[in-house]
Enzyme design. Sequence first.
Site, PDB file in Angstrom:
ATOM      1  N   ASP A 194     -32.684 -57.320  72.454  1.00 35.81           N
ATOM      2  CA  ASP A 194     -31.938 -57.619  71.232  1.00 35.81           C
ATOM      3  C   ASP A 194     -30.747 -58.485  71.641  1.00 35.81           C
ATOM      4  O   ASP A 194     -29.697 -57.969  72.045  1.00 35.81           O
ATOM      5  CB  ASP A 194     -31.486 -56.292  70.578  1.00 35.81           C
ATOM      6  N   HIS A 221     -34.702 -64.575  60.021  1.00 35.54           N
ATOM      7  CA  HIS A 221     -35.019 -63.480  60.963  1.00 35.54           C
ATOM      8  C   HIS A 221     -36.541 -63.422  61.163  1.00 35.54           C
ATOM      9  O   HIS A 221     -37.198 -62.407  60.868  1.00 35.54           O
ATOM     10  CB  HIS A 221     -34.498 -62.182  60.348  1.00 35.54           C
ATOM     11  N   ARG A 253     -40.786 -55.738  56.081  1.00 38.07           N
ATOM     12  CA  ARG A 253     -40.788 -55.775  57.556  1.00 38.07           C
ATOM     13  C   ARG A 253     -41.803 -56.822  58.029  1.00 38.07           C
ATOM     14  O   ARG A 253     -43.002 -56.559  58.098  1.00 38.07           O
ATOM     15  CB  ARG A 253     -41.145 -54.396  58.100  1.00 38.07           C
ATOM     16  N   GLU A 294     -35.077 -65.880  66.025  1.00 41.50           N
ATOM     17  CA  GLU A 294     -34.355 -66.120  64.778  1.00 41.50           C
ATOM     18  C   GLU A 294     -33.394 -67.292  64.931  1.00 41.50           C
ATOM     19  O   GLU A 294     -32.641 -67.343  65.909  1.00 41.50           O
ATOM     20  CB  GLU A 294     -33.573 -64.848  64.410  1.00 41.50           C
ATOM     21  N   ARG A 321     -31.793 -60.612  51.329  1.00 40.57           N
ATOM     22  CA  ARG A 321     -33.206 -60.267  51.498  1.00 40.57           C
ATOM     23  C   ARG A 321     -33.693 -59.196  50.532  1.00 40.57           C
ATOM     24  O   ARG A 321     -34.896 -58.942  50.464  1.00 40.57           O
ATOM     25  CB  ARG A 321     -33.483 -59.851  52.944  1.00 40.57           C
TER      26      ARG A 321
HETATM   27  O1  TA6 Z   1     -31.991 -59.495  64.779  1.00 39.22           O
HETATM   28  C1  TA6 Z   1     -32.085 -58.351  65.521  1.00 39.22           C
HETATM   29  C2  TA6 Z   1     -31.574 -57.182  64.715  1.00 39.22           C
HETATM   30  O2  TA6 Z   1     -30.244 -57.427  64.327  1.00 39.22           O
HETATM   31  C3  TA6 Z   1     -31.748 -55.912  65.541  1.00 39.22           C
HETATM   32  O3  TA6 Z   1     -30.533 -55.379  65.982  1.00 39.22           O
HETATM   33  C4  TA6 Z   1     -32.593 -55.015  64.697  1.00 39.22           C
HETATM   34  O4  TA6 Z   1     -32.043 -53.886  64.238  1.00 39.22           O
HETATM   35  C5  TA6 Z   1     -33.209 -55.960  63.697  1.00 39.22           C
HETATM   36  O5  TA6 Z   1     -32.339 -57.033  63.513  1.00 39.22           O
HETATM   37  C6  TA6 Z   1     -33.815 -55.467  62.411  1.00 39.22           C
HETATM   38  O6  TA6 Z   1     -32.892 -55.117  61.475  1.00 39.22           O
HETATM   39  P1  TA6 Z   1     -33.333 -54.451  60.123  1.00 39.22           P
HETATM   40  O7  TA6 Z   1     -32.073 -54.302  59.342  1.00 39.22           O
HETATM   41  O8  TA6 Z   1     -34.314 -55.385  59.450  1.00 39.22           O
HETATM   42  O9  TA6 Z   1     -34.001 -53.141  60.468  1.00 39.22           O
END
Ligand code: TA6
Length: 301
Positions: A214, A170, A74, A273, A100
């Site tokens: 988002d 991301h 994260r 992103e 990832r």
């Molecule tokens: O990029 C935004 C997103 O798609 C959100 O909808 C949010 O859930 C985030 O990515 C994080 O996703 P993750 O799978 O890393 O928890």
Amino acid sequence: MSILQSLNQQHAIENHVQLREIADGVIIAEVSNQHALANIALQGAHIATFQPRGEEPVLWLSPNAKFAPGKSIRGGVPICWPWFGPHQTDSSLPGHGFARTVPWELLATKAYPDGSTSLRFGLIENDTTRTQWPHASTAQLEVTVGKSLRVELVTTNTGDAPFELGEALHTYFQISDVGNMTIKGLDGCEYLDKVQDFARFTQHDGIVIESEVDRVYVNTEADCVIEDKGLKRAIRIKKQGSKSTVVWNPWQEKAEKMGDFGPALHRDMVCVESGNALENVITLQPGETHTLMAEYSVEKL
Ligand code: TA6
């Protein structure tokens, strides 16, 4: 010889790169050169940290991030590949693809005369990835650590049929407080708002975040700038080969529900992103290569 020893023998460069095992099965390429410090996990080719010397960290890394085989970290720069968000037809497949959470191979390291360092990684396929993505292809990530951080995700179609590719870097950016921050560069762009069932809107002015955000901004190749009055700096995001920019902050309630986030930590971060998502997915013909590039640098405000 252990895997770590052999990696260091092949790829360590004095005053540039060293490989370390920070937890069981978790190997990190630690970059330390005259310009900056960075840590990149071999799993996911995941850039976890980047800090130019004399500056605050540019990337945000959750204090509760998990460094464990098969878990996404994260923070930093997770690579969403070969799809972004949920899989188009099979919701049982992992969100944002598998890149990832699988091991990548460190293919090469290089020190440049200007003091910067580059590392090239290649995604390692396995039976699971082949089942989830039955298209002959390669993915490589080239990371250059200097005053700025440059990231290139290179996808090649090595098969004999076209495929559709969704992808994103991301990236989580560190900010002083979400209330001090404005994202510029998307004025006039259209976005699909995930918080409002993917309704389509047009952005006016800079982006100020005061609740969950988002959004997938589409058909934009513009630079973005995160202006941070608290840190008196701006982070510039230059990109190429990318038509979508995603802006995300989960806000308090969602952040609290995520085990690797935490209460109030949403105030310290924002994701901007660079990628190709939704209507901007790429069709890659046999033999074709596509490069998604983003470069992050700091400017004084
Ligand atoms: O990029 C935004 C997103 O798609 C959100 O909808 C949010 O859930 C985030 O990515 C994080 O996703 P993750 O799978 O890393 O928890």
